[in-house]
Design an enzyme around this catalytic site. Structure first.
Site, short mmCIF file in Angstrom:
data_model
loop_
_atom_site.label_atom_id
_atom_site.label_comp_id
_atom_site.label_asym_id
_atom_site.label_seq_id
_atom_site.Cartn_x
_atom_site.Cartn_y
_atom_site.Cartn_z
N HIS A 28 25.73 40.23 24.30
CA HIS A 28 25.08 40.98 25.45
C HIS A 28 25.73 41.65 26.45
O HIS A 28 25.18 42.63 27.02
CB HIS A 28 23.91 40.10 25.90
CG HIS A 28 24.37 38.93 26.70
ND1 HIS A 28 24.87 37.81 26.39
CD2 HIS A 28 24.60 39.06 28.18
CE1 HIS A 28 25.09 37.09 27.33
NE2 HIS A 28 24.96 37.85 28.35
N GLU A 85 29.88 31.43 37.48
CA GLU A 85 28.82 30.92 37.74
C GLU A 85 28.78 29.91 39.02
O GLU A 85 29.55 29.07 38.82
CB GLU A 85 28.13 30.47 36.40
CG GLU A 85 27.84 31.57 35.29
CD GLU A 85 27.48 30.90 33.80
OE1 GLU A 85 26.92 31.85 33.16
OE2 GLU A 85 27.42 29.72 33.57
N HIS A 127 32.92 37.80 25.51
CA HIS A 127 32.70 38.61 26.22
C HIS A 127 33.78 39.12 27.19
O HIS A 127 33.81 40.82 27.30
CB HIS A 127 31.84 37.87 27.55
CG HIS A 127 30.43 37.34 26.94
ND1 HIS A 127 29.89 37.91 26.14
CD2 HIS A 127 30.08 36.37 27.52
CE1 HIS A 127 28.72 37.11 25.83
NE2 HIS A 127 28.72 36.22 26.86
N LYS A 140 32.69 27.82 35.43
CA LYS A 140 31.04 27.30 36.01
C LYS A 140 31.20 26.25 37.05
O LYS A 140 32.42 25.89 37.37
CB LYS A 140 30.43 26.39 34.76
CG LYS A 140 30.05 27.04 33.54
CD LYS A 140 29.31 26.27 32.43
CE LYS A 140 28.68 27.14 31.58
NZ LYS A 140 27.63 28.00 31.76
N ARG A 144 31.82 46.14 39.34
CA ARG A 144 30.87 44.93 39.32
C ARG A 144 29.62 45.02 38.67
O ARG A 144 28.77 45.60 38.55
CB ARG A 144 30.36 44.86 40.80
CG ARG A 144 29.85 43.27 41.03
CD ARG A 144 29.62 43.01 42.36
NE ARG A 144 28.82 43.84 43.28
CZ ARG A 144 28.73 44.21 44.45
NH1 ARG A 144 29.79 44.03 45.05
NH2 ARG A 144 27.91 45.10 44.99
N TYR A 169 33.21 50.42 43.20
CA TYR A 169 33.89 51.04 44.70
C TYR A 169 35.28 50.88 44.40
O TYR A 169 36.10 50.28 43.60
CB TYR A 169 33.54 50.11 45.59
CG TYR A 169 33.68 48.56 45.59
CD1 TYR A 169 34.78 48.00 46.08
CD2 TYR A 169 32.71 47.74 44.95
CE1 TYR A 169 34.91 46.41 46.04
CE2 TYR A 169 32.73 46.39 44.90
CZ TYR A 169 33.97 45.72 45.69
OH TYR A 169 34.07 44.39 45.51
#
Length: 388
Positions: free
Chosen positions: A75, A113, A137, A233, A272, A280
């Site tokens: 995803h 996270e 990912h 995490k 980001r 940026y």
């Protein structure tokens, strides 16, 4: 099979435990395939635990499906800012010439996270952070970032270039990897449990909840450039971003005006991915006034301020692509093989030698070892500076 004169197509989404993937596909293929339309299957990760189990899973799926029927979903590839990565590079003249070892000092892929496994430890403990985040990912984003210009935007042309990147990567060395596991920490009167305090996790578990690694692509474009990955995490913040740190200006006339801090004098492009999607560019700029004092300023594209449209969820994009037969953002079997062949030796070494993770407090910035790893390659993590 037609309903009201229309062809019936079928899309199956397998967000189920991996041990029943093949049985579900077998039943779908034999009993629920479309007779005259298409039948496609979306397979949710994990795609195996290593090269062997991944190859076995692919072989089993191909007993019942053709490669073009299998849609392996990641995803993160459907996220707006990841989708924009190629647009940013290939359609802006100011970036394309800079995208090489001559101008880029290092590239960082950061995922964090601010919560732990929170009851999902049983699943997580079987895989760990490297399999859960890095091998899929972050590696997929790295391949998109580093690939050569594809012949076209067709799925196969893009995936061909991504595979070349993965096959050009140097084997990962254990000395270029730091693993960690979060421990209990009390802050502001609130006690956050450690990873092994989770009732679904074995008390003696050595499964990493944090990992940092330095990777290298041995080709003409990227020779010698460190690609740093960091995922964890229970850290101090939630973020996913790509940070491109450019080289210093040779013989910079203004070194004395920046306090000779070369890291501050370095331009940095930040993409980001989440939260608060933004792109940026950090530039050195003169502070208004009669003196000559420089600071770092951001040329900022904040999506929420620039675009009134709601950013679609990654799964919305990927499900629509699967329905339309667009494979650009899905992972091909040889791509998956190349990704696993890169990480499998490292995972085997960590698990067979029972490497002890470095413990870090819940809500911290992660293990100290990650800073030493960056320093070893003359790099500073971009998310550690005060002006992130």
């Amino acid at each position: 099979m037609r309903y009201g004169g229309r062809i019936s197509n079928r899309l199956f989404y397998l967000s189920i435990p991996p041990n029943i993937f093949v049985d579900a596909v077998k039943c779908a293929s034999s009993s629920a395939s479309s007779v005259n339309g298409w039948t496609r299957v979306i397979v949710e990760k994990p795609f195996g635990r290593d090269s062997e189990t991944s190859a076995a899973l692919t072989k089993s799926l191909k007993q019942y499906l053709e490669e073009d029927q299998i849609f392996r979903i990641d995803h993160y590839l459907g996220k707006e800012l990841v989708e924009n990565l190629s647009v940013l590079r290939f359609s802006n003249l100011i970036f394309e010439p800079l995208w090489s070892r001559q101008y880029i000092r290092n590239v960082q892929f950061i995922f964090s996270e601010d919560f732990g496994t929170e009851g999902r430890g049983g699943y997580f403990d079987h895989y760990g952070i490297i399999r859960d985040i890095m091998q899929n990912h972050l590696l997929q984003i790295l391949a998109l970032f580093a690939m050569e210009t594809p012949v076209s935007l067709d799925a196969e042309d893009i995936r061909n270039e991504k595979v070349k990147v993965l096959r050009s990567m140097r084997p990962i060395q254990m000395e270029d990897v730091v693993i960690g596991q979060y421990k209990s920490h009390t802050k502001g009167g609130v006690t956050h449990p450690g990873y092994t305090d989770d009732k679904t996790v074995p008390k003696d578990s050595l499964t990493p909840t944090f990992a940092a690694a330095a990777l290298f692509i041995d080709n003409a474009r990227w020779d010698g450039v460190p690609f740093l990955m960091k995922a964890g995490k229970a850290l101090h913040t939630r973020r996913a971003e790509i940070r491109v740190q450019f080289r210093h200006v040779p013989g910079n006339l203004y070194n004395r005006n920046t306090g000779c801090d070369l890291d501050k004098a370095t331009n940095e492009l930040v993409i980001r991915v989440q939260p608060d999607e933004a792109i940026y560019l950090k530039i050195n700029n003169k502070v208004p006034g009669l003196g000559m004092r420089l600071d770092r300023s951001n040329l900022n594209l904040l999506y929420s301020a620039r675009y009134s449209k709601e950013i679609p969820d990654a799964y919305e994009r990927l499900l629509l692509d699967a329905i339309e037969g667009e494979r650009r953002l899905f992972i091909r079997s040889d791509e998956l093989d190349a990704a696993w062949s890169l990480f499998t030796p490292l995972l085997k070494e960590i698990e067979e030698k029972k490497r002890i993770p470095e413990y870090y407090p819940y809500g911290s910035r992660g293990p100290v070892g990650a800073h030493y790893l960056a320093a070893k390659h003359k790099v500073q993590w971009g998310d550690m500076s005060l002006d992130q």
